[in-house]
Write a protein that holds these residues in place. Sequence first.
Motif, PDB file in Angstrom:
ATOM      1  N   GLY A  60       0.807  -1.210   0.000  1.00 20.90           N
ATOM      2  CA  GLY A  60       0.000   0.000   0.000  1.00 20.90           C
ATOM      3  C   GLY A  60       0.836   1.254   0.000  1.00 20.90           C
ATOM      4  N   PHE A  61       0.180   2.350  -0.330  1.00 17.32           N
ATOM      5  CA  PHE A  61       0.844   3.649  -0.393  1.00 17.32           C
ATOM      6  C   PHE A  61       0.015   4.653   0.401  1.00 17.32           C
ATOM      7  CE2 PHE A  61       2.188   1.379  -4.141  1.00 17.32           C
ATOM      8  CZ  PHE A  61       3.545   1.620  -4.177  1.00 17.32           C
ATOM      9  N   GLU A 105       6.420   6.447   7.972  1.00 13.73           N
ATOM     10  CA  GLU A 105       6.266   7.894   7.852  1.00 13.73           C
ATOM     11  C   GLU A 105       4.800   8.268   7.919  1.00 13.73           C
ATOM     12  OE1 GLU A 105      10.049   9.412   5.192  1.00 13.73           O
ATOM     13  OE2 GLU A 105       8.139   9.036   4.185  1.00 13.73           O
ATOM     14  N   ALA A 106       4.558   9.493   8.347  1.00 12.91           N
ATOM     15  CA  ALA A 106       3.221  10.078   8.311  1.00 12.91           C
ATOM     16  C   ALA A 106       3.388  11.572   8.107  1.00 12.91           C
ATOM     17  CB  ALA A 106       2.454   9.789   9.607  1.00 12.91           C
ATOM     18  N   SER A 147       8.916  10.816  10.981  1.00 16.75           N
ATOM     19  CA  SER A 147       9.389   9.439  10.900  1.00 16.75           C
ATOM     20  C   SER A 147       9.199   8.755  12.247  1.00 16.75           C
ATOM     21  CB  SER A 147      10.870   9.397  10.503  1.00 16.75           C
ATOM     22  OG  SER A 147      11.066   9.971   9.229  1.00 16.75           O
ATOM     23  N   TYR A 148       8.830   7.481  12.191  1.00 14.85           N
ATOM     24  CA  TYR A 148       8.525   6.722  13.395  1.00 14.85           C
ATOM     25  C   TYR A 148       9.227   5.370  13.357  1.00 14.85           C
ATOM     26  CZ  TYR A 148       4.763  10.139  13.575  1.00 14.85           C
ATOM     27  OH  TYR A 148       4.061  11.312  13.577  1.00 14.85           O
ATOM     28  N   LEU A 149       9.641   4.910  14.524  1.00 13.40           N
ATOM     29  CA  LEU A 149      10.190   3.564  14.659  1.00 13.40           C
ATOM     30  C   LEU A 149       9.093   2.662  15.207  1.00 13.40           C
ATOM     31  CD1 LEU A 149      12.589   1.640  14.484  1.00 13.40           C
ATOM     32  CD2 LEU A 149      13.205   2.307  16.817  1.00 13.40           C
ATOM     33  N   HIS A 157       1.570   6.401   7.259  1.00  7.35           N
ATOM     34  CA  HIS A 157       1.493   6.525   5.810  1.00  7.35           C
ATOM     35  C   HIS A 157       2.142   5.365   5.075  1.00  7.35           C
ATOM     36  CE1 HIS A 157       1.114   8.680   1.994  1.00  7.35           C
ATOM     37  NE2 HIS A 157       2.315   8.212   1.714  1.00  7.35           N
ATOM     38  N   ASP A 158       3.358   5.013   5.430  1.00  8.65           N
ATOM     39  CA  ASP A 158       4.085   4.069   4.611  1.00  8.65           C
ATOM     40  C   ASP A 158       5.230   3.448   5.398  1.00  8.65           C
ATOM     41  OD1 ASP A 158       4.674   2.645   2.380  1.00  8.65           O
ATOM     42  OD2 ASP A 158       5.644   4.265   1.290  1.00  8.65           O
ATOM     43  N   VAL A 159       5.565   2.212   5.056  1.00  8.09           N
ATOM     44  CA  VAL A 159       6.754   1.551   5.580  1.00  8.09           C
ATOM     45  C   VAL A 159       7.865   1.740   4.554  1.00  8.09           C
ATOM     46  CG1 VAL A 159       7.789  -0.646   6.229  1.00  8.09           C
ATOM     47  CG2 VAL A 159       5.435  -0.138   6.896  1.00  8.09           C
TER      48      VAL A 159
END
Length: 465
Positions: free
Chosen positions: A302-303, A348-349, A356-358, A329-331
Amino acid sequence: MAAGPVNVRTSVPIILGEPMHLPSISRRLTVLCATLLLTAGLAVSQATTATAADSITDLNLGDVQGSGDTAAAGGKVFIAVEDRIVVASSQGVPTGAITGLAEPWGLASSADGTRLYAALRGSHELAEIDTATLAITRRIDLTAYPCPSRLERSADRLWVSYGCPTVWGGGVLSLDMSETTPQPVPLPISQTSGASVIAAAANTLLVAENSRLQVYDLQNGTPALRGVIDTDDLEIAHGWEDLAITADGTRVYATSGSINDFEAWDLTTLSLIRSYGREEGIYNYRAIAVSPDGTRVAASHGFGGEEEPVALFDTATGAKIETFAASLHDVLRGSFTFSGTDLFAVTEAWSDVRHSYLWRMHGALLPVCKLTLTGPAAARKYSTATFTGRLTEPDGSDPTVRQLAVSFREMGQVTTLPDVTTNADGTFTFTHVPYASGNLTYIVYRENTPDTRSCTASTRVSVRS
């Protein structure tokens, strides 16, 4: 492809400024209840998923870009971003950063985990970092091979894919890191535009360009072309998106750059083993990683806006056995890393700027326990409602005596109830007297154990005056 049971692990979709710490089972359940806002109105009488042990941590980097490539080494997790490498604990808690780096892109670790290698695309270097002290121990000049971007390791040798974006002249080289002064040894292949996708393990090196996947034997670090997998006839129109090779170098999982499924290939016979995605009705597979023991493969799809952007497949049967959800949002491609039984990814979102998220999927490789919960469909305010359920271990056995957390959610507000203890056969009963009318969702939860991932179940009760 054989069908298999699917456990939907709705990982906590709460965006946290600080990493989530949940030392008690009740606090874990409280966070889990917030997750169940996504499924409000659904009565669940079988095992769903437990996710309060997962965490999604804002890396607090601001609007920066980077590869998001990750590596696990020395009991830490490393994340490549725009001008630094973020360092996190094995629990996904950021603890610092390695700074003074010019656009770190690809990451790889030594076999013993004492060294981290980083391709510095901005300064055309390879950096070697001590994972204990975080000191840079060596810098290797790759000016003659600009924009080193992707790293793969086989034994003591690093394979580096280089090439600046949209500029002709890219290629692949190797470095023997056991030498005091490693010398670049270019792979004799045609030049490319930008850096090729590569993968290496054991005695196999893969170099992907356009629709061709070149497979090399590695004998004492000297590559010899084994053969080529050409996917033109499989309608992969935009080349190779990501590669994940098994530790023994005998199989590769590959996502394409087009709207398509992803495939598993036998690297001995160069034949297609299985495709994934078309049977599941899910497309846009991008990031991919295979577990160290080769039994599981994780793939993102997905995107943006996907509720369950990560799926875990059984490599032996091809069955999709679990999904993981997050409201992000996306991996990022290349960001999957297995560390022990955990799976990490960078996501990310966007709101006004990029964040950016871990994402730590705690115990992703552990078998999942099973919970059921039943209660009355309707109840009266100030009257006692009785609930029953059962906890079962992943192998179907009884759990003996276990403690479960219990709570209910009303209008988005979560209230923790006293814990309940199962009987030896896993059955349990609890009661509650609701003091308000409306729809209440009751949740039971068992947290992770060393050998089992957590599980949860819920049911909704309509309380009348």
